[in-house]
Design a protein around this motif. Structure first.
Motif, short mmCIF file in Angstrom:
data_model
loop_
_atom_site.label_atom_id
_atom_site.label_comp_id
_atom_site.label_asym_id
_atom_site.label_seq_id
_atom_site.Cartn_x
_atom_site.Cartn_y
_atom_site.Cartn_z
N MET A 7 3.14 9.39 11.11
CA MET A 7 3.97 10.44 10.54
C MET A 7 5.02 10.92 11.52
O MET A 7 4.88 10.78 12.75
CB MET A 7 3.10 11.62 10.09
CG MET A 7 2.27 12.25 11.18
SD MET A 7 1.19 13.55 10.53
CE MET A 7 0.34 14.04 12.04
N ASN A 8 6.07 11.48 10.93
CA ASN A 8 7.08 12.21 11.69
C ASN A 8 7.37 13.50 10.94
O ASN A 8 6.56 13.91 10.10
CB ASN A 8 8.34 11.36 11.90
CG ASN A 8 8.94 10.88 10.59
OD1 ASN A 8 8.75 11.51 9.53
ND2 ASN A 8 9.66 9.76 10.63
N GLN A 9 8.48 14.12 11.21
CA GLN A 9 8.77 15.41 10.59
C GLN A 9 8.88 15.33 9.06
O GLN A 9 8.60 16.30 8.37
CB GLN A 9 10.09 15.96 11.16
CG GLN A 9 10.03 16.35 12.62
CD GLN A 9 9.30 17.66 12.85
OE1 GLN A 9 8.87 18.32 11.91
NE2 GLN A 9 9.14 18.04 14.11
N ASN A 10 9.29 14.18 8.54
CA ASN A 10 9.57 14.09 7.10
C ASN A 10 8.77 13.00 6.38
O ASN A 10 8.91 12.85 5.16
CB ASN A 10 11.07 13.83 6.88
CG ASN A 10 11.93 14.91 7.50
OD1 ASN A 10 11.71 16.10 7.26
ND2 ASN A 10 12.91 14.51 8.31
N THR A 11 8.00 12.23 7.10
CA THR A 11 7.34 11.07 6.48
C THR A 11 5.88 10.99 6.91
O THR A 11 5.55 11.24 8.07
CB THR A 11 8.05 9.76 6.88
OG1 THR A 11 9.44 9.88 6.59
CG2 THR A 11 7.46 8.58 6.11
N LEU A 12 5.02 10.63 5.96
CA LEU A 12 3.61 10.39 6.23
C LEU A 12 3.22 9.06 5.62
O LEU A 12 3.37 8.84 4.42
CB LEU A 12 2.74 11.51 5.65
CG LEU A 12 1.22 11.31 5.75
CD1 LEU A 12 0.79 11.24 7.22
CD2 LEU A 12 0.48 12.43 5.04
N ILE A 13 2.75 8.14 6.47
CA ILE A 13 2.35 6.81 6.02
C ILE A 13 0.87 6.62 6.31
O ILE A 13 0.39 6.95 7.40
CB ILE A 13 3.17 5.71 6.74
CG1 ILE A 13 4.67 5.90 6.47
CG2 ILE A 13 2.71 4.32 6.30
CD1 ILE A 13 5.54 4.95 7.27
N THR A 14 0.14 6.12 5.33
CA THR A 14 -1.28 5.81 5.53
C THR A 14 -1.47 4.30 5.51
O THR A 14 -0.85 3.60 4.70
CB THR A 14 -2.15 6.45 4.43
OG1 THR A 14 -1.76 5.94 3.15
CG2 THR A 14 -2.00 7.96 4.43
N VAL A 15 -2.31 3.82 6.40
CA VAL A 15 -2.63 2.40 6.47
C VAL A 15 -4.13 2.25 6.21
O VAL A 15 -4.95 2.77 6.97
CB VAL A 15 -2.27 1.80 7.84
CG1 VAL A 15 -2.62 0.32 7.88
CG2 VAL A 15 -0.79 2.02 8.15
N ARG A 16 -4.47 1.56 5.14
CA ARG A 16 -5.87 1.36 4.77
C ARG A 16 -6.18 -0.13 4.70
O ARG A 16 -5.32 -0.93 4.35
CB ARG A 16 -6.15 2.01 3.41
CG ARG A 16 -6.04 3.52 3.40
CD ARG A 16 -6.13 4.07 1.99
NE ARG A 16 -4.91 3.76 1.23
CZ ARG A 16 -4.79 3.90 -0.08
NH1 ARG A 16 -5.82 4.30 -0.79
NH2 ARG A 16 -3.66 3.61 -0.69
N TYR A 17 -7.42 -0.45 5.01
CA TYR A 17 -7.83 -1.85 5.00
C TYR A 17 -8.76 -2.15 3.82
O TYR A 17 -9.17 -3.29 3.62
CB TYR A 17 -8.54 -2.19 6.31
CG TYR A 17 -7.66 -1.90 7.51
CD1 TYR A 17 -6.72 -2.82 7.95
CD2 TYR A 17 -7.77 -0.68 8.18
CE1 TYR A 17 -5.90 -2.54 9.04
CE2 TYR A 17 -6.96 -0.40 9.27
CZ TYR A 17 -6.03 -1.33 9.70
OH TYR A 17 -5.22 -1.04 10.76
N GLU A 18 -9.05 -1.12 3.06
CA GLU A 18 -9.85 -1.27 1.86
C GLU A 18 -9.63 -0.04 0.99
O GLU A 18 -9.05 0.96 1.43
CB GLU A 18 -11.34 -1.42 2.20
CG GLU A 18 -11.90 -0.27 3.01
CD GLU A 18 -13.34 -0.50 3.41
OE1 GLU A 18 -14.17 -0.64 2.50
OE2 GLU A 18 -13.62 -0.55 4.62
#
Length: 232
Positions: A7-18
């Motif tokens: 994440m940064n000030q304006n973005t949230l990314i999730t990384v999942r493997y299942e």
């Protein structure tokens, strides 16, 4: 399961493997009116909402483990099920394995969340502190419940081992009592059953009843000795 947050000030990314059930439910809420719009006002509030969903899922899992522990406790101290010791040992082992897996997952998060709070406040500002404090509070609640379940299952295992040991001692006591009764009978029968030319008592009038009396006296004597010594 593992999930990474970028994440940064304006973005949230999730990384999942299942596929992760609580996050799947969270995205479904986001698509409906059940989702509170203020959660998405900032990246921090969105992160807080997602981690809260994960924590709530963990609490539900812990509640399920607690219920199994309660049922196990009733079984351990139930007279009707006292003979099913192998099944109880298996259940205890399964619950201990579940708790161990849970601890292995939760424990590394302590350092990560503490670091997140410290760096997150620096990155997102002082207004984000309540979110991170709440996340850590929920995490500590999960950890404390997990520790409580761990201590409970260990205590139940000790109690079950004690009951099994007591039951084994009772069985050995019964076997010993049987041996005490049989030993004089076997000894007298062996003596008077020897193939020798001369045997005392044998051939006398009422010799059978005399030998039988000796057997009974020997048994009573052995039982009396064990009773006086408090071995029975």
């Amino acid at each position: 399961m593992e999930i990474d947050f970028l994440m940064n000030q304006n973005t949230l990314i999730t990384v999942r493997y299942e596929k992760i059930q609580p996050l799947q439910e969270f995205w479904e809420k986001c698509e409906t009116q059940e989702f509170d719009s203020h959660y998405g006002e900032t990246i921090v509030s969105l992160l807080y909402c997602m981690i809260s969903e994960l924590n709530n899922f963990s609490l539900r899992q812990l509640d399920h483990i607690s219920q199994k522990i309660d049922l196990l406790e009733k079984e351990i101290f139930s007279k009707e099920l006292i003979t099913k010791e192998e099944k109880l040992v298996e259940k205890i082992s399964i619950i201990r394995r579940d708790i161990l897996d849970f601890r292995r997952t939760i424990k590394p998060q302590n350092t990560v969340l503490e670091s997140l709070k410290m760096r997150g406040i620096e990155f997102f500002g002082k207004s984000s502190e309540p979110y991170f404090a709440d996340i850590i509070g929920d995490h500590m609640r999960i950890w404390n419940l997990l520790e409580n379940n761990k201590e409970t299952i260990e205590s139940l295992q000790e109690a079950n081992d004690s009951l099994l040991s007591h039951r084994t001692n009772r069985i050995m006591k019964i076997i010993t009592l049987f041996a005490v009764i049989v030993f004089p009978l076997t000894l007298v029968a062996a003596i008077f059953g020897m193939n020798t030319k001369y045997l005392p008592i044998v051939g006398m009038e009422n010799d059978f009843w005399i030998v039988l009396g000796l057997m009974i006296l020997g048994t009573v004597f052995m039982l009396s000795v064990f009773k006086i010594k408090k071995w029975l």
